[in-house]
Design a protein around this motif. Sequence first.
Motif, PDB file in Angstrom:
ATOM      1  N   ALA A   1      38.982 -17.388   6.692  1.00 34.38           N
ATOM      2  CA  ALA A   1      40.371 -16.980   6.890  1.00 34.38           C
ATOM      3  C   ALA A   1      41.193 -17.005   5.614  1.00 34.38           C
ATOM      4  CB  ALA A   1      41.011 -17.887   7.942  1.00 34.38           C
ATOM      5  N   GLU A   2      40.795 -17.793   4.630  1.00 35.22           N
ATOM      6  CA  GLU A   2      41.646 -17.993   3.470  1.00 35.22           C
ATOM      7  C   GLU A   2      40.879 -17.791   2.176  1.00 35.22           C
ATOM      8  OE1 GLU A   2      44.846 -18.624   3.441  1.00 35.22           O
ATOM      9  OE2 GLU A   2      45.115 -18.897   5.597  1.00 35.22           O
ATOM     10  N   GLY A   3      41.562 -17.226   1.193  1.00 39.65           N
ATOM     11  CA  GLY A   3      41.130 -17.266  -0.193  1.00 39.65           C
ATOM     12  C   GLY A   3      39.904 -16.466  -0.557  1.00 39.65           C
ATOM     13  N   PRO A   4      39.801 -16.042  -1.822  1.00 39.53           N
ATOM     14  CA  PRO A   4      38.594 -15.384  -2.319  1.00 39.53           C
ATOM     15  C   PRO A   4      37.442 -16.373  -2.422  1.00 39.53           C
ATOM     16  CG  PRO A   4      40.114 -15.771  -4.129  1.00 39.53           C
ATOM     17  CD  PRO A   4      40.837 -16.170  -2.872  1.00 39.53           C
ATOM     18  N   CYS A   5      36.233 -15.882  -2.181  1.00 37.83           N
ATOM     19  CA  CYS A   5      35.037 -16.733  -2.236  1.00 37.83           C
ATOM     20  C   CYS A   5      34.100 -16.262  -3.338  1.00 37.83           C
ATOM     21  CB  CYS A   5      34.282 -16.697  -0.911  1.00 37.83           C
ATOM     22  SG  CYS A   5      35.053 -17.657   0.400  1.00 37.83           S
ATOM     23  N   LEU A   6      33.417 -17.200  -3.957  1.00 34.56           N
ATOM     24  CA  LEU A   6      32.331 -16.894  -4.886  1.00 34.56           C
ATOM     25  C   LEU A   6      31.059 -17.532  -4.363  1.00 34.56           C
ATOM     26  CD1 LEU A   6      32.195 -16.603  -8.656  1.00 34.56           C
ATOM     27  CD2 LEU A   6      30.568 -18.163  -7.571  1.00 34.56           C
ATOM     28  N   ILE A   7      30.051 -16.713  -4.111  1.00 34.93           N
ATOM     29  CA  ILE A   7      28.760 -17.184  -3.619  1.00 34.93           C
ATOM     30  C   ILE A   7      27.775 -17.147  -4.772  1.00 34.93           C
ATOM     31  CG2 ILE A   7      26.985 -16.880  -1.869  1.00 34.93           C
ATOM     32  CD1 ILE A   7      28.972 -15.052  -0.389  1.00 34.93           C
ATOM     33  N   HIS A   8      27.237 -18.283  -5.099  1.00 37.08           N
ATOM     34  CA  HIS A   8      26.301 -18.410  -6.215  1.00 37.08           C
ATOM     35  C   HIS A   8      24.876 -18.290  -5.669  1.00 37.08           C
ATOM     36  CE1 HIS A   8      24.955 -21.050  -9.878  1.00 37.08           C
ATOM     37  NE2 HIS A   8      24.202 -19.978  -9.721  1.00 37.08           N
ATOM     38  N   VAL A   9      24.247 -17.158  -5.950  1.00 42.00           N
ATOM     39  CA  VAL A   9      22.927 -16.845  -5.424  1.00 42.00           C
ATOM     40  C   VAL A   9      21.911 -16.883  -6.566  1.00 42.00           C
ATOM     41  CG1 VAL A   9      21.535 -15.037  -4.348  1.00 42.00           C
ATOM     42  CG2 VAL A   9      23.867 -15.414  -3.579  1.00 42.00           C
ATOM     43  N   VAL A  10      20.849 -17.617  -6.397  1.00 45.46           N
ATOM     44  CA  VAL A  10      19.799 -17.703  -7.415  1.00 45.46           C
ATOM     45  C   VAL A  10      18.639 -16.811  -7.001  1.00 45.46           C
ATOM     46  CG1 VAL A  10      18.197 -19.219  -8.633  1.00 45.46           C
ATOM     47  CG2 VAL A  10      20.477 -20.036  -8.039  1.00 45.46           C
ATOM     48  N   THR A  11      18.298 -15.851  -7.858  1.00 45.84           N
ATOM     49  CA  THR A  11      17.207 -14.918  -7.583  1.00 45.84           C
ATOM     50  C   THR A  11      16.243 -14.900  -8.751  1.00 45.84           C
ATOM     51  OG1 THR A  11      18.398 -13.030  -8.535  1.00 45.84           O
ATOM     52  CG2 THR A  11      18.709 -13.448  -6.171  1.00 45.84           C
ATOM     53  N   LYS A  12      15.142 -14.228  -8.544  1.00 44.25           N
ATOM     54  CA  LYS A  12      14.128 -14.111  -9.584  1.00 44.25           C
ATOM     55  C   LYS A  12      13.966 -12.654  -9.964  1.00 44.25           C
ATOM     56  CE  LYS A  12       9.423 -15.541 -10.814  1.00 44.25           C
ATOM     57  NZ  LYS A  12       8.203 -16.261 -10.356  1.00 44.25           N
ATOM     58  N   LYS A  13      14.261 -12.342 -11.207  1.00 45.12           N
ATOM     59  CA  LYS A  13      14.104 -10.974 -11.687  1.00 45.12           C
ATOM     60  C   LYS A  13      12.633 -10.579 -11.606  1.00 45.12           C
ATOM     61  CE  LYS A  13      16.177  -8.182 -15.363  1.00 45.12           C
ATOM     62  NZ  LYS A  13      16.862  -8.219 -16.663  1.00 45.12           N
ATOM     63  N   GLY A  14      12.367  -9.402 -11.076  1.00 45.10           N
ATOM     64  CA  GLY A  14      10.984  -8.955 -10.921  1.00 45.10           C
ATOM     65  C   GLY A  14      10.304  -9.481  -9.684  1.00 45.10           C
ATOM     66  N   LYS A  15      11.059 -10.135  -8.788  1.00 40.20           N
ATOM     67  CA  LYS A  15      10.499 -10.805  -7.614  1.00 40.20           C
ATOM     68  C   LYS A  15       9.605  -9.882  -6.786  1.00 40.20           C
ATOM     69  CE  LYS A  15      10.302 -13.899  -4.216  1.00 40.20           C
ATOM     70  NZ  LYS A  15       9.619 -15.195  -4.346  1.00 40.20           N
ATOM     71  N   GLY A  16       8.404 -10.404  -6.449  1.00 36.68           N
ATOM     72  CA  GLY A  16       7.519  -9.709  -5.526  1.00 36.68           C
ATOM     73  C   GLY A  16       6.559  -8.740  -6.162  1.00 36.68           C
ATOM     74  N   TYR A  17       6.620  -8.583  -7.496  1.00 37.12           N
ATOM     75  CA  TYR A  17       5.675  -7.706  -8.186  1.00 37.12           C
ATOM     76  C   TYR A  17       5.125  -8.487  -9.368  1.00 37.12           C
ATOM     77  CZ  TYR A  17       3.685  -3.562 -10.422  1.00 37.12           C
ATOM     78  OH  TYR A  17       2.824  -2.646 -10.994  1.00 37.12           O
ATOM     79  N   ALA A  18       3.873  -8.896  -9.258  1.00 38.33           N
ATOM     80  CA  ALA A  18       3.294  -9.856 -10.207  1.00 38.33           C
ATOM     81  C   ALA A  18       3.436  -9.433 -11.665  1.00 38.33           C
ATOM     82  CB  ALA A  18       1.827 -10.107  -9.854  1.00 38.33           C
ATOM     83  N   PRO A  19       3.142  -8.175 -12.039  1.00 37.14           N
ATOM     84  CA  PRO A  19       3.300  -7.808 -13.457  1.00 37.14           C
ATOM     85  C   PRO A  19       4.734  -7.988 -13.946  1.00 37.14           C
ATOM     86  CG  PRO A  19       1.960  -6.169 -12.310  1.00 37.14           C
ATOM     87  CD  PRO A  19       2.523  -7.075 -11.255  1.00 37.14           C
ATOM     88  N   ALA A  20       5.709  -7.702 -13.087  1.00 32.95           N
ATOM     89  CA  ALA A  20       7.106  -7.864 -13.490  1.00 32.95           C
ATOM     90  C   ALA A  20       7.469  -9.338 -13.611  1.00 32.95           C
ATOM     91  CB  ALA A  20       8.026  -7.177 -12.487  1.00 32.95           C
ATOM     92  N   GLU A  21       7.004 -10.164 -12.673  1.00 29.45           N
ATOM     93  CA  GLU A  21       7.308 -11.591 -12.728  1.00 29.45           C
ATOM     94  C   GLU A  21       6.702 -12.237 -13.973  1.00 29.45           C
ATOM     95  OE1 GLU A  21       6.473 -13.835  -9.259  1.00 29.45           O
ATOM     96  OE2 GLU A  21       7.392 -12.411  -7.873  1.00 29.45           O
ATOM     97  N   ALA A  22       5.569 -11.715 -14.422  1.00 26.56           N
ATOM     98  CA  ALA A  22       4.883 -12.310 -15.567  1.00 26.56           C
ATOM     99  C   ALA A  22       5.447 -11.838 -16.901  1.00 26.56           C
ATOM    100  CB  ALA A  22       3.386 -11.972 -15.502  1.00 26.56           C
ATOM    101  N   ALA A  23       6.169 -10.716 -16.917  1.00 33.24           N
ATOM    102  CA  ALA A  23       6.681 -10.155 -18.165  1.00 33.24           C
ATOM    103  C   ALA A  23       7.874 -10.946 -18.664  1.00 33.24           C
ATOM    104  CB  ALA A  23       7.071  -8.687 -17.958  1.00 33.24           C
ATOM    105  N   ALA A  24       7.991 -11.046 -19.991  1.00 36.63           N
ATOM    106  CA  ALA A  24       9.086 -11.808 -20.588  1.00 36.63           C
ATOM    107  C   ALA A  24      10.441 -11.217 -20.214  1.00 36.63           C
ATOM    108  CB  ALA A  24       8.923 -11.845 -22.105  1.00 36.63           C
ATOM    109  N   ASP A  25      10.529  -9.872 -20.154  1.00 39.41           N
ATOM    110  CA  ASP A  25      11.801  -9.238 -19.799  1.00 39.41           C
ATOM    111  C   ASP A  25      11.872  -8.886 -18.328  1.00 39.41           C
ATOM    112  OD1 ASP A  25      10.041  -7.132 -19.589  1.00 39.41           O
ATOM    113  OD2 ASP A  25      11.200  -5.759 -20.847  1.00 39.41           O
ATOM    114  N   LYS A  26      10.878  -9.375 -17.524  1.00 38.46           N
ATOM    115  CA  LYS A  26      10.821  -9.122 -16.087  1.00 38.46           C
ATOM    116  C   LYS A  26      10.851  -7.619 -15.772  1.00 38.46           C
ATOM    117  CE  LYS A  26      11.041 -13.588 -15.632  1.00 38.46           C
ATOM    118  NZ  LYS A  26       9.786 -14.342 -15.549  1.00 38.46           N
TER     119      LYS A  26
END
Length: 654
Positions: free
Chosen positions: A285-310
């Motif tokens: 009902a009140e005020g702006p909210c900020l939701i802090h979500v932690v994710t993994k870049k490249g999630k779910g694709y092994a070559p992307a997860e293993a790469a330095a730049d994802k």
Amino acid sequence: MTDPQSGASPAPYRRPETPLLDKVILPPDLRRLKPGELRQLADELRAEMIDAVSVTGGHLGAGLGVVELTVALHYVFNTPDDKLIWDVGHQAYPHKILTGRRDRIRTLRQGGGLSGFTKRSESDYDPFGAAHSSTSISAGLGFAIANKLSGAPGKAIAVIGDGAMSAGMAYEAMNNAHEAGNRLVVVLNDNDMSIAPPVGALSAYLARAYSSNTFLGIRDAVRQVARRALPRPLQGPAKRADEFFRTLGTGGTLFEELGFYYVGPIDGHDLDILVPILENVRDAAEGPCLIHVVTKKGKGYAPAEAAADKYHGVVKFDVVTGKQHKPAPGGPPSYTNVFADALIAEAVRDDKVVAITAAMPSGTGIDRFAKAFPDRSFDVGIAEQHAVTFAAGMAAQGYRPFAAIYSTFLQRAYDQVVHDVCIQNLPVRFAIDRAGLVGADGSTHAGSFDITYLATLPNMVVMAAADEAELVHMVHTCALHDSGPIAVRYPRGEGVGVPLPAAPQQLEIGKGRVVREGKKVAILSLGTRLAEANKAADELDARGLSTSVADMRFAKPLDEALIRRMCATHDVVLTIEEGAIGGFGAHVLTMASDEGLMDTGLRIRTLRLPDIFQEHEKPEKQYAEAGLDAAGIVKTVLSALRHNSLAVNEGARA
């Protein structure tokens, strides 16, 4: 290809089956699914995105990291009435698939196809176009306040990455966000910098509890009581006590001080957590909210997860192995690598040379410099304004800073270039990568305006490299230029294949070079259109129109002596540049007008980028459309000569 561990050949790739995703054309279809079906939908969406980007290339890792978040946001919020704004847009491919564009997703970044970023003209589900970082909260605030003023329903949800939070603009917007009340939701997608500890069951539980109406109501009640019932000296301690107990589990004091209810950190891949928390925030009902979500870049694709730049940006690739279809080695080096090597060589010669970039170390080649000189390399994050003034401070202290920034990103620091560098005449060296048109990234990343916005400034020297050898000389010239600011611009992609010099030369400031002499037509080229100018000269010579070609090297200061000579000895003078109106050609025309060089009937024509934002396409096609190839040069010259002949005939008849 075989598996390096088992020695067995991998199973052949088969395009994924997506029975649930096939039912979702638009978000209302998604909202008809049962909560228990969302996990399968997310898996199918991820597989579809991987398959599509393997065909087109593009930004892969960021989108993979927000698949579950994208599903949850469209499931919970009433898009497009609720405005979902993706910062930058690198991560928006899953969003495009769910918002009526799946049938075109394999046209991403192709000529006539979908943009690689959000785009208002593409879909009602793209309420705000984005390709530069850190704009989403400001835009979301604008939508929220507009709805508030008009009494219209609808929230604004801004999804911003932790990297984008390094830009001051994000905090400027957050400082103003209390005006929006509960109409503004900010989702902080933390996928790289680890600004929070790893999430677990306790933090997920706390986040869910803190986002509930009950908890938010209690906090509001406590605040109201404190303001009304407690003496002013005790209100501060009460507030600090609330912050202390809350931040034991969350760490959100900074955002709370900016007026937000902070929720998090939470696991951005757990739909069982995401959905109820988003629902709580939606109904708050009140005020702006900020939701802090932690994710993994490249999630779910092994070559992307293993790469330095994802796998941030990829070309076409093999889905099974992850191998990208990059050009075979042995071609000309990229301009970026030539710059990096030249800068390293300057740093070896001079310990005052330092390098600064704004969150683009690999894109500008500063990552290579950093390996050689880690103490003399500075990545300041997405903060171009700070980068320029930081460089100015170092220059004022006797160092030789190179600020390596994309042309399109340097636009964000123009005030600092003017006030902190040029007015004080400080010798900051600007290495401007991605100058000119950039192909698949389109108008938002094109380096169209830097000649115009830099060459208009007193004290500034502006150079443009015609080829990779010239770039080496210009880096050396920058390093030795201590009398004021200087810039060198160069394009994306490979050089033209000329040999690199064994030793760099210091160029004389404001002096060009004539690469072929003629008598009828003169082409004054700035930058890498020189190769096309030479091709055009070959065709004009074959038509009996003897043609000179000059590599002008400098947009400012102009080589006025060379321009006067060309104007005095040729019937047609043509300028060509990879920049917008107001640049090199405009400076030549101004000089010619001031000195009366056209009073004798000389025809001067300027070739430059058209006064439009060109859509994404292959660079060679973009330049052809702009008339900045050999065919365009020849056409312009013939038109000028034809016009001249008509004018002469009209004069004779008169």
